[in-house]
Write a protein that holds these residues in place. Structure first.
Motif, PDB file in Angstrom:
ATOM      1  N   TYR A  39     -30.219 -67.416  69.528  1.00  0.00           N
ATOM      2  CA  TYR A  39     -29.889 -67.699  68.136  1.00  0.00           C
ATOM      3  C   TYR A  39     -29.118 -69.006  68.047  1.00  0.00           C
ATOM      4  CZ  TYR A  39     -28.550 -67.183  63.285  1.00  0.00           C
ATOM      5  OH  TYR A  39     -28.407 -67.390  61.938  1.00  0.00           O
ATOM      6  N   THR A  54     -34.301 -68.419  66.065  1.00  0.00           N
ATOM      7  CA  THR A  54     -34.055 -66.998  66.244  1.00  0.00           C
ATOM      8  C   THR A  54     -35.156 -66.409  67.118  1.00  0.00           C
ATOM      9  OG1 THR A  54     -33.690 -64.868  65.103  1.00  0.00           O
ATOM     10  CG2 THR A  54     -35.235 -66.404  64.066  1.00  0.00           C
ATOM     11  N   PRO A 114     -26.987 -61.288  67.223  1.00  0.00           N
ATOM     12  CA  PRO A 114     -28.397 -61.381  67.612  1.00  0.00           C
ATOM     13  C   PRO A 114     -28.660 -60.837  69.011  1.00  0.00           C
ATOM     14  CG  PRO A 114     -27.594 -63.469  66.716  1.00  0.00           C
ATOM     15  CD  PRO A 114     -26.398 -62.608  66.956  1.00  0.00           C
TER      16      PRO A 114
END
Length: 238
Positions: free
Chosen positions: A81, A134, A77
Motif C-alpha cells: 500500500y 494497493t 492493508p
C-alpha cells in the motif's frame, strides 16, 4: 459493450450479463484525480465514504469511491500500500491464506496520468513508480486470460467488486456486482464484456460503492483502503 462516454469525472451505469446485474463506473485516469484514501491527517482510519468526503478541502468533492483492497482487523492493508508516494505496507509475493493468497494476485498502480493493474510478480520485476498503489487478490484477468484456478461450477457466490484497466493505462473500469456471483462469472465479465486485459479483485461480502450520479452510497462494515475520484470546483473570479 462499448465503454460509456465520459460526460463528467465518472460515468456509471448498470449492465446485465448472463442474467446478473453489475454496476460499472468508468474513469479517465489520464484526466481525472483518481487516488487512494486510508487515514485522516491524525492517522485515524477513514473507513466510510462520508468520512472520505469530509476529509477533503472545501473546494473538492468526492464524485466516486469504492473499497480498494483487503485489510486486517485494524483496517491496515494486508498487502502493498502506497499513498501519495509514502509506503505503508511492503509488497507480498509469497503464498498466504484466503482470497488474497489465491495466486496470482496483483497491484493496482496509480500515477498522475495513468492507472494500471499488474500481476504481482510482474510488478516486482518492472518496479513501476506508483504515486498510489494497493495490492489485492486474486487477479481476475491476466493478459486476457482468466485466473487459472477459477472454477466454472463453483458454488461460492458473493457480491464482489474489482477493477480492470485498459492496455494504455488511460482508463480504469470499476465494477461491483449487484447479485452474488462466482469468481468465474466476475472474471468473465471483465474479460468478455469490458475486455480489459488485466483486472484485479478487491473484495467480496464487504464490497461498497459510492456513486452519487446513481444516488448510491453503500454503508456497512468499516473499510480499509478506498479508491476515489475527487473533483475540484473552478475558482470563482470577481
Amino acid at each position: 459493450m462499448a465503454l460509456p462516454t465520459l460526460a463528467s469525472a465518472v460515468s456509471c451505469e448498470n449492465v446485465s450479463f448472463e442474467r446478473k446485474s453489475f454496476t460499472v463506473c468508468t474513469v479517465d485516469a489520464s484526466q481525472e484525480n483518481l487516488r487512494l484514501f486510508l487515514r485522516d491527517d491524525e492517522g485515524a482510519v477513514l473507513g466510510q465514504f462520508p468520512n472520505v468526503a469530509r476529509s477533503l478541502p472545501p473546494q473538492e468533492t468526492l464524485s466516486f469511491a469504492m473499497n480498494a483492497g483487503m485489510y486486517h482487523a485494524d483496517r491496515s492493508p494486508v498487502g502493498h500500500y502506497v499513498q501519495d508516494g509514502a509506503e505503508e505496507m511492503r509488497l507480498l509475493t509469497g503464498e498466504s491464506r484466503g482470497n488474497f493468497g489465491l495466486l496470482p494476485n496483483g497491484v493496482f498502480c496509480l500515477t498522475d496520468g495513468s492507472a494500471r493493474v499488474y500481476e504481482t510478480l510482474d510488478f516486482a520485476a518492472q518496479k513501476p513508480i506508483c504515486r498510489d498503489a494497493t495490492q489485492s487478490g486474486p487477479m481476475l484477468v491476466i493478459d486476457g486470460a482468466l485466473h487459472p484456478r477459477f472454477l466454472v461450477d463453483s458454488t461460492s457466490k458473493f457480491i464482489r467488486n474489482g477493477v480492470g484497466t485498459t492496455s494504455d493505462g488511460q482508463t480504469a473500469i470499476f465494477v461491483i456486482s449487484n447479485n452474488a456471483v462466482t469468481f468465474h462469472e466476475f472474471g468473465r465479465f471483465f474479460r468478455d464484456v469490458l475486455q480489459t486485459p488485466n483486472a484485479l479483485y478487491f473484495d467480496g461480502k464487504i464490497s461498497r460503492l459510492y456513486a452519487p450520479q446513481l444516488d448510491r452510497s453503500d454503508a456497512g462494515f468499516w473499510m480499509g483502503p478506498i479508491v476515489g475520484v475527487v473533483e475540484t470546483a473552478p475558482a470563482v473570479t470577481e
